[in-house]
Scaffold this motif. Structure first.
Motif, PDB file in Angstrom:
ATOM      1  N   VAL A  67       2.720   9.416  -9.040  1.00 35.54           N
ATOM      2  CA  VAL A  67       3.834   9.909  -9.862  1.00 35.54           C
ATOM      3  C   VAL A  67       3.378  10.082 -11.310  1.00 35.54           C
ATOM      4  CG1 VAL A  67       6.135   9.372 -10.759  1.00 35.54           C
ATOM      5  CG2 VAL A  67       5.597   8.954  -8.352  1.00 35.54           C
ATOM      6  N   ALA A  68       2.578   9.144 -11.811  1.00 36.75           N
ATOM      7  CA  ALA A  68       2.049   9.272 -13.170  1.00 36.75           C
ATOM      8  C   ALA A  68       1.197  10.520 -13.306  1.00 36.75           C
ATOM      9  CB  ALA A  68       1.243   8.031 -13.539  1.00 36.75           C
ATOM     10  N   ALA A  69       0.366  10.795 -12.303  1.00 37.94           N
ATOM     11  CA  ALA A  69      -0.479  11.991 -12.336  1.00 37.94           C
ATOM     12  C   ALA A  69       0.365  13.256 -12.310  1.00 37.94           C
ATOM     13  CB  ALA A  69      -1.448  11.974 -11.152  1.00 37.94           C
ATOM     14  N   ALA A  70       1.417  13.264 -11.489  1.00 38.30           N
ATOM     15  CA  ALA A  70       2.274  14.441 -11.372  1.00 38.30           C
ATOM     16  C   ALA A  70       3.000  14.738 -12.671  1.00 38.30           C
ATOM     17  CB  ALA A  70       3.276  14.244 -10.235  1.00 38.30           C
ATOM     18  N   ILE A  71       3.388  13.689 -13.396  1.00 41.88           N
ATOM     19  CA  ILE A  71       4.193  13.884 -14.608  1.00 41.88           C
ATOM     20  C   ILE A  71       3.329  13.998 -15.865  1.00 41.88           C
ATOM     21  CG2 ILE A  71       5.914  12.800 -16.115  1.00 41.88           C
ATOM     22  CD1 ILE A  71       7.216  11.640 -13.635  1.00 41.88           C
ATOM     23  N   THR A  72       2.315  13.154 -15.986  1.00 37.76           N
ATOM     24  CA  THR A  72       1.512  13.123 -17.225  1.00 37.76           C
ATOM     25  C   THR A  72       0.148  13.779 -17.071  1.00 37.76           C
ATOM     26  OG1 THR A  72       0.346  11.021 -16.828  1.00 37.76           O
ATOM     27  CG2 THR A  72       2.587  10.895 -17.723  1.00 37.76           C
ATOM     28  N   GLY A  73      -0.263  14.051 -15.831  1.00 38.16           N
ATOM     29  CA  GLY A  73      -1.579  14.630 -15.596  1.00 38.16           C
ATOM     30  C   GLY A  73      -2.656  13.601 -15.359  1.00 38.16           C
ATOM     31  N   LYS A  74      -2.350  12.319 -15.599  1.00 39.25           N
ATOM     32  CA  LYS A  74      -3.353  11.262 -15.440  1.00 39.25           C
ATOM     33  C   LYS A  74      -2.765  10.090 -14.652  1.00 39.25           C
ATOM     34  CE  LYS A  74      -6.090  12.310 -19.576  1.00 39.25           C
ATOM     35  NZ  LYS A  74      -6.667  11.767 -20.834  1.00 39.25           N
ATOM     36  N   ALA A  75      -3.446   9.739 -13.561  1.00 37.67           N
ATOM     37  CA  ALA A  75      -2.950   8.676 -12.688  1.00 37.67           C
ATOM     38  C   ALA A  75      -3.010   7.304 -13.347  1.00 37.67           C
ATOM     39  CB  ALA A  75      -3.762   8.650 -11.391  1.00 37.67           C
ATOM     40  N   ASP A  76      -3.864   7.144 -14.345  1.00 36.69           N
ATOM     41  CA  ASP A  76      -4.000   5.827 -14.986  1.00 36.69           C
ATOM     42  C   ASP A  76      -2.917   5.561 -16.023  1.00 36.69           C
ATOM     43  OD1 ASP A  76      -6.224   5.236 -13.476  1.00 36.69           O
ATOM     44  OD2 ASP A  76      -7.642   5.996 -14.977  1.00 36.69           O
ATOM     45  N   ASN A  77      -2.058   6.531 -16.265  1.00 31.46           N
ATOM     46  CA  ASN A  77      -0.999   6.354 -17.275  1.00 31.46           C
ATOM     47  C   ASN A  77       0.184   5.586 -16.681  1.00 31.46           C
ATOM     48  OD1 ASN A  77      -2.478   7.699 -19.186  1.00 31.46           O
ATOM     49  ND2 ASN A  77      -1.435   9.659 -18.906  1.00 31.46           N
ATOM     50  N   VAL A  78      -0.084   4.337 -16.293  1.00 32.26           N
ATOM     51  CA  VAL A  78       0.943   3.504 -15.678  1.00 32.26           C
ATOM     52  C   VAL A  78       0.935   2.113 -16.316  1.00 32.26           C
ATOM     53  CG1 VAL A  78       1.875   2.522 -13.542  1.00 32.26           C
ATOM     54  CG2 VAL A  78       0.560   4.658 -13.457  1.00 32.26           C
ATOM     55  N   LYS A  79       2.124   1.618 -16.602  1.00 33.33           N
ATOM     56  CA  LYS A  79       2.299   0.216 -16.962  1.00 33.33           C
ATOM     57  C   LYS A  79       2.936  -0.464 -15.761  1.00 33.33           C
ATOM     58  CE  LYS A  79       4.850  -2.959 -19.980  1.00 33.33           C
ATOM     59  NZ  LYS A  79       5.857  -3.072 -21.082  1.00 33.33           N
ATOM     60  N   TYR A  80       2.266  -1.484 -15.224  1.00 34.04           N
ATOM     61  CA  TYR A  80       2.769  -2.185 -14.048  1.00 34.04           C
ATOM     62  C   TYR A  80       3.568  -3.409 -14.480  1.00 34.04           C
ATOM     63  CZ  TYR A  80      -0.642   0.766 -11.733  1.00 34.04           C
ATOM     64  OH  TYR A  80      -1.351   1.853 -11.295  1.00 34.04           O
ATOM     65  N   VAL A  81       4.757  -3.533 -13.908  1.00 32.80           N
ATOM     66  CA  VAL A  81       5.626  -4.667 -14.199  1.00 32.80           C
ATOM     67  C   VAL A  81       5.804  -5.471 -12.906  1.00 32.80           C
ATOM     68  CG1 VAL A  81       7.891  -5.435 -14.995  1.00 32.80           C
ATOM     69  CG2 VAL A  81       6.833  -3.400 -16.005  1.00 32.80           C
ATOM     70  N   PRO A  82       5.208  -6.662 -12.807  1.00 30.82           N
ATOM     71  CA  PRO A  82       5.366  -7.464 -11.592  1.00 30.82           C
ATOM     72  C   PRO A  82       6.782  -8.015 -11.476  1.00 30.82           C
ATOM     73  CG  PRO A  82       4.119  -8.675 -13.250  1.00 30.82           C
ATOM     74  CD  PRO A  82       4.318  -7.303 -13.801  1.00 30.82           C
ATOM     75  N   LEU A  83       7.391  -7.827 -10.313  1.00 32.22           N
ATOM     76  CA  LEU A  83       8.785  -8.216 -10.100  1.00 32.22           C
ATOM     77  C   LEU A  83       8.932  -9.005  -8.810  1.00 32.22           C
ATOM     78  CD1 LEU A  83      10.414  -4.772 -10.992  1.00 32.22           C
ATOM     79  CD2 LEU A  83      10.397  -6.814 -12.434  1.00 32.22           C
ATOM     80  N   THR A  84       9.887  -9.925  -8.796  1.00 30.35           N
ATOM     81  CA  THR A  84      10.194 -10.697  -7.601  1.00 30.35           C
ATOM     82  C   THR A  84      11.261  -9.977  -6.776  1.00 30.35           C
ATOM     83  OG1 THR A  84      11.997 -11.948  -8.623  1.00 30.35           O
ATOM     84  CG2 THR A  84       9.761 -12.819  -8.901  1.00 30.35           C
ATOM     85  N   SER A  85      11.524 -10.489  -5.587  1.00 31.61           N
ATOM     86  CA  SER A  85      12.571  -9.907  -4.744  1.00 31.61           C
ATOM     87  C   SER A  85      13.925  -9.974  -5.429  1.00 31.61           C
ATOM     88  CB  SER A  85      12.640 -10.651  -3.400  1.00 31.61           C
ATOM     89  OG  SER A  85      11.497 -10.394  -2.635  1.00 31.61           O
ATOM     90  N   GLN A  86      14.144 -11.041  -6.195  1.00 36.38           N
ATOM     91  CA  GLN A  86      15.450 -11.230  -6.817  1.00 36.38           C
ATOM     92  C   GLN A  86      15.682 -10.353  -8.034  1.00 36.38           C
ATOM     93  OE1 GLN A  86      16.198 -15.524  -7.365  1.00 36.38           O
ATOM     94  NE2 GLN A  86      17.734 -15.272  -5.762  1.00 36.38           N
ATOM     95  N   ASN A  87      14.633 -10.077  -8.830  1.00 35.30           N
ATOM     96  CA  ASN A  87      14.880  -9.339 -10.078  1.00 35.30           C
ATOM     97  C   ASN A  87      14.462  -7.873 -10.026  1.00 35.30           C
ATOM     98  OD1 ASN A  87      12.078  -9.302 -10.381  1.00 35.30           O
ATOM     99  ND2 ASN A  87      12.031 -10.730 -12.084  1.00 35.30           N
TER     100      ASN A  87
END
Length: 339
Positions: A67-87
């Motif tokens: 999705v980052a590649a499709a929108i920004t042209g670069k697949a590495d343009n991602v900030k990952y946010v680790p989330l639990t099942s609850q939040n």
């Protein structure tokens, strides 16, 4: 009759309104920010796992990257946010993340009451049980009165209760918010069984040194169509996410890989030409460039490449394609027409 129905409809609308704050223009926000913010698992081998430097890899991580590649042209343009099942769903609703790629099952109530949309099934899964071989349990039907480790706030917890009740097994759930805690508790021997999706059980067994001490029981007790998730209030972004996932699926069917994108630019197949932007129009119809799909495929690979690289038979998870194979090979993976 109308007097009774109107307040009910109004209440539903209000619930949906509170659950889904206005977040229009996500594509433009991502472009201006230069980064997609993607909610992922805190750690699930094969699907989303950070290394010692915090770099994430996995099947679901690839979905963020596409999705980052499709929108920004670069697949590495991602900030990952680790989330639990609850939040995880709260984080998406509040706008903390743009999308979820975190093993979320597409269900009616999640779509109708949370203000969320599930654009496309990316992985067909099902819930099962794992036990230590020393218990000599051959079937889930033999788990009467057993303690079962399970993640709180998941469809897994509900499925466990339904299965136990339907089969008069009186299973006793031991629930935790964190998947890591659930796994560790089970592996420490504090539960008779561990239940989650088959893929999660395979990931757990693949990550431990004494994998042969554990067996996954044969019963699959649920349908778990796993999908990425977005908010319902931005159709343009929903379409971009949906069709990026489908682009990876279509690329596999057409035989287009990360290494052969440029070669296929010369194909005469109209479907290929539209997919890769040689015939213009599809990308711009969604607010993207016409190279959106080509950028995603080139940098991430097609659906099959991602599957085999992260969770396939040559990885520690050793998952067969099964239902996740292309429809032409007896699976359920299928992309609508690109036209």
């Amino acid at each position: 009759m109308l007097k009774a129905i109107f307040p009910a409809l109004t209440a539903i609308a209000l619930v949906a309104g509170f659950a889904s704050p206005a977040k229009a223009g996500t594509i433009e926000t991502i472009k201006q920010r230069g980064q997609l913010v993607c909610g992922v698992n805190t750690g699930n081998p094969g699907f989303a796992q950070p290394d010692t430097k915090g770099v994430y890899t996995g099947f679901e991580v690839d979905q963020c990257r596409a999705v980052a590649a499709a929108i920004t042209g670069k697949a590495d343009n991602v900030k990952y946010v680790p989330l639990t099942s609850q939040n995880r769903f709260t984080a998406l609703q509040s706008g903390e993340v743009d999308m979820l790629a975190r093993s979320a099952t597409w269900s009616l109530t999640r779509e109708s009451t949370l203000g969320l949309a599930f654009p496309v099934v990316t992985f067909y899964d099902g819930q099962a049980f794992m036990v230590n071989k020393k218990l000599n349990i051959k079937s889930a039907k033999n788990l009467k009165g057993a303690t079962v480790c399970v993640v709180t706030g998941s469809t897994t917890e509900l499925n466990l209760a339904d299965y136990s009740r339907a089969n008069h097994l009186d299973m006793k759930p031991i629930s935790f918010d964190s998947l890591d805690t659930v796994r560790d508790t089970f592996l420490a021997g504090r539960c008779d069984a561990y239940t989650t999706d088959l893929s999660g059980l395979a990931a757990t067994r693949a990550a431990i040194t004494n994998a042969d001490d554990y067996v996954i029981l044969p019963e699959v007790i649920s349908k778990e169509p796993i999908s990425v998730a977005v908010r319902q209030d931005d159709p343009a972004f929903l379409h971009a996410v949906r069709w990026t996932m489908y682009a990876l699926i279509e690329a596999e069917e057409l035989g287009i890989t990360s290494a052969t994108v440029d070669q296929h630019m010369k194909d005469e197949n109209p479907e290929t030409k539209r997919l890769l932007g040689v015939s213009p129009g599809l990308g711009t119809s969604m607010g993207l460039t016409d190279s959106w799909a080509a950028d995603a495929i080139r940098q991430v690979g097609n659906y099959g490449e991602s599957f085999e690289r992260n969770v396939g038979v040559k990885t520690p998870l050793k998952l067969e394609r099964g239902l996740n194979d292309q429809w032409t090979k007896g699976g359920l993976i299928y992309a609508p027409p690109f036209r």
